[in-house]
Design a protein around this motif. Sequence first.
Motif, PDB file in Angstrom:
ATOM      1  N   ALA A  20       0.781  -1.063   0.048  1.00 28.33           N
ATOM      2  CA  ALA A  20      -0.088   0.033  -0.174  1.00 28.33           C
ATOM      3  C   ALA A  20       0.904   1.064   0.077  1.00 28.33           C
ATOM      4  CB  ALA A  20      -0.947   0.084   1.134  1.00 28.33           C
ATOM      5  N   ASP A  21       0.263   2.271  -0.592  1.00 26.67           N
ATOM      6  CA  ASP A  21       1.037   3.600  -0.552  1.00 26.67           C
ATOM      7  C   ASP A  21       2.435   3.708  -1.298  1.00 26.67           C
ATOM      8  OD1 ASP A  21      -1.202   4.841   1.019  1.00 26.67           O
ATOM      9  OD2 ASP A  21      -0.312   3.816   2.878  1.00 26.67           O
ATOM     10  N   THR A  22       2.367   2.828  -2.318  1.00 21.67           N
ATOM     11  CA  THR A  22       3.599   2.956  -3.073  1.00 21.67           C
ATOM     12  C   THR A  22       3.293   3.338  -4.562  1.00 21.67           C
ATOM     13  OG1 THR A  22       3.235   0.657  -3.559  1.00 21.67           O
ATOM     14  CG2 THR A  22       4.651   0.808  -1.731  1.00 21.67           C
ATOM     15  N   ALA A  23       4.494   3.633  -5.438  1.00 24.70           N
ATOM     16  CA  ALA A  23       3.895   4.123  -6.581  1.00 24.70           C
ATOM     17  C   ALA A  23       3.131   2.978  -7.516  1.00 24.70           C
ATOM     18  CB  ALA A  23       5.421   4.416  -7.252  1.00 24.70           C
ATOM     19  N   ALA A  24       3.466   1.678  -7.207  1.00 24.19           N
ATOM     20  CA  ALA A  24       2.858   0.834  -8.037  1.00 24.19           C
ATOM     21  C   ALA A  24       1.436   0.824  -7.614  1.00 24.19           C
ATOM     22  CB  ALA A  24       3.620  -0.630  -7.720  1.00 24.19           C
ATOM     23  N   ALA A  25       1.186   0.785  -6.295  1.00 27.67           N
ATOM     24  CA  ALA A  25      -0.358   0.648  -5.877  1.00 27.67           C
ATOM     25  C   ALA A  25      -1.041   2.079  -6.606  1.00 27.67           C
ATOM     26  CB  ALA A  25      -0.328   0.518  -4.221  1.00 27.67           C
ATOM     27  N   GLN A  26      -0.216   3.179  -6.462  1.00 28.28           N
ATOM     28  CA  GLN A  26      -0.931   4.243  -6.851  1.00 28.28           C
ATOM     29  C   GLN A  26      -1.332   4.483  -8.098  1.00 28.28           C
ATOM     30  OE1 GLN A  26       1.638   7.328  -5.197  1.00 28.28           O
ATOM     31  NE2 GLN A  26       1.114   6.915  -3.001  1.00 28.28           N
ATOM     32  N   ALA A  27      -0.337   3.628  -8.943  1.00 26.70           N
ATOM     33  CA  ALA A  27      -0.482   3.740 -10.558  1.00 26.70           C
ATOM     34  C   ALA A  27      -1.530   2.719 -10.850  1.00 26.70           C
ATOM     35  CB  ALA A  27       0.734   3.004 -11.090  1.00 26.70           C
ATOM     36  N   GLY A  28      -2.237   2.088  -9.909  1.00 30.80           N
ATOM     37  CA  GLY A  28      -3.348   1.223 -10.169  1.00 30.80           C
ATOM     38  C   GLY A  28      -3.192  -0.412 -10.532  1.00 30.80           C
ATOM     39  N   LEU A  29      -1.825  -0.643 -10.094  1.00 29.47           N
ATOM     40  CA  LEU A  29      -1.553  -2.278 -10.260  1.00 29.47           C
ATOM     41  C   LEU A  29      -2.465  -2.787  -9.048  1.00 29.47           C
ATOM     42  CD1 LEU A  29       0.436  -3.889 -11.655  1.00 29.47           C
ATOM     43  CD2 LEU A  29       1.932  -3.971  -9.783  1.00 29.47           C
ATOM     44  N   MET A  30      -2.987  -3.922  -9.316  1.00 27.84           N
ATOM     45  CA  MET A  30      -3.770  -4.776  -8.434  1.00 27.84           C
ATOM     46  C   MET A  30      -3.144  -6.358  -8.235  1.00 27.84           C
ATOM     47  SD  MET A  30      -7.494  -3.650  -9.723  1.00 27.84           S
ATOM     48  CE  MET A  30      -8.305  -4.620  -8.565  1.00 27.84           C
ATOM     49  N   LEU A  31      -3.062  -6.807  -7.062  1.00 31.71           N
ATOM     50  CA  LEU A  31      -2.909  -8.105  -6.608  1.00 31.71           C
ATOM     51  C   LEU A  31      -3.587  -9.132  -7.576  1.00 31.71           C
ATOM     52  CD1 LEU A  31      -1.081  -9.413  -4.735  1.00 31.71           C
ATOM     53  CD2 LEU A  31      -2.997  -9.834  -3.104  1.00 31.71           C
TER      54      LEU A  31
END
Length: 411
Positions: A343-354
């Motif tokens: 959470a709260d990383t650039a990857a999560a903010q870019a919309g990447l999903m588990l």
Amino acid sequence: MAGTQIWRASRVALAGLVLASSAASAQDMRSVIETAQTRAVHAGTVTSIPMDVRMGKLFVRATANGVEREFIFDTGSPSIISEELAADLGLEIVASNTGRDANGDPVTMGIAVLDTLDIGTARFEQIPVMVFDFSSLPTGRCVVDGGVIGSELLPHGVWRLDTERGEMTVAPEIGALTPSAGALDLELMQAGYPFPPVISYRLGDVEDRALFDTGSAGFATVFESVMNSRQARSAIVPGSLREGEGSEGESAGGRGPVRSIAHYELSRLELGGHTLEAVPALSRSNPPTLVGAGLLDRYAVTIDFARHNLVLEPRAELATPDRPAGFALAYTGRSVEVVQLFADTAAAQAGLMLGDEVVSVDGQALDTTESGVCNTVRWLAGTFDAASVSEIIVMRDAEQIALTIRAEGGR
């Protein structure tokens, strides 16, 4: 929680198995061990062989019953021979063992006895080994050749692991080796068969034992119950904690379930009475805490069961640690997927999903065909740096979606 003891010697989590067997299989295992009577025959005083570090694991070449193959050297695992090699050698399955892997899943393996294993000029005889079909795992056939050289052999020599020089040295006794100036001596404990190397550690107000496990790529992988201590959590460097969800990895029973996970940096970690600073760490849902191959980025490590010592010799040059990343990818048997996301990383903010199926990374297509999947697996586990990714294309709901991750990477 002062003095809290987390370690459970009857449930030592290993890379391949947990040392917890059913009563019947445990009796079979003891019978094989007692009958085999493993021994070492050192043809020379000291032997050194090349040791390659790939995918966070240590690889060496050894000769099993006259057949040379590549093996993973894993101090946190029993010795395991691939089913293919066991068939080539004509090994007889004499018993079986049922235990739990590092993710807590039950695994049953056959047990055989290897007549000889030659590592350089050191010969080991009558070694009980597990037999396992590594090709049953999504990535097994891409990573494992002959199998795993595990901790059964540790009491039968002195083992020095030096990733700076890229070599493993085996000696009949510590007197044949000369530790460098500034070496640290840590007390080495033993907790049952197959002789896992165990050391004490202290984190905040928690005193416990950790497994020195070269099959674990990280520096420290801390059992999450340890981190429940307020003082232990106070050792986390402010701003370094990243929490998320995902699988903790693939073991003999397959990929582990989705759990809460975290990575962070510890300002201090005391190992065997010596304080280490700025230690990168991960969370772990099952005991015990692991000190992994990341320790070799700072030290050459000598395992000396005869003197109950683990010797740390500072490297001339420290290896550059991997940067923390906001996500992790792995081949799951069908496709390359996002198996961890913080959470709260650039990857999560870019919309990447588990669980996203990944098509390409920075313009590089990920080949998961029969002929190309092993190249993809080795790239993901080797040179791929998730912290440097700027564009990733995923397949979601039958649609390709391009996601841009800001240049600073996984943070």
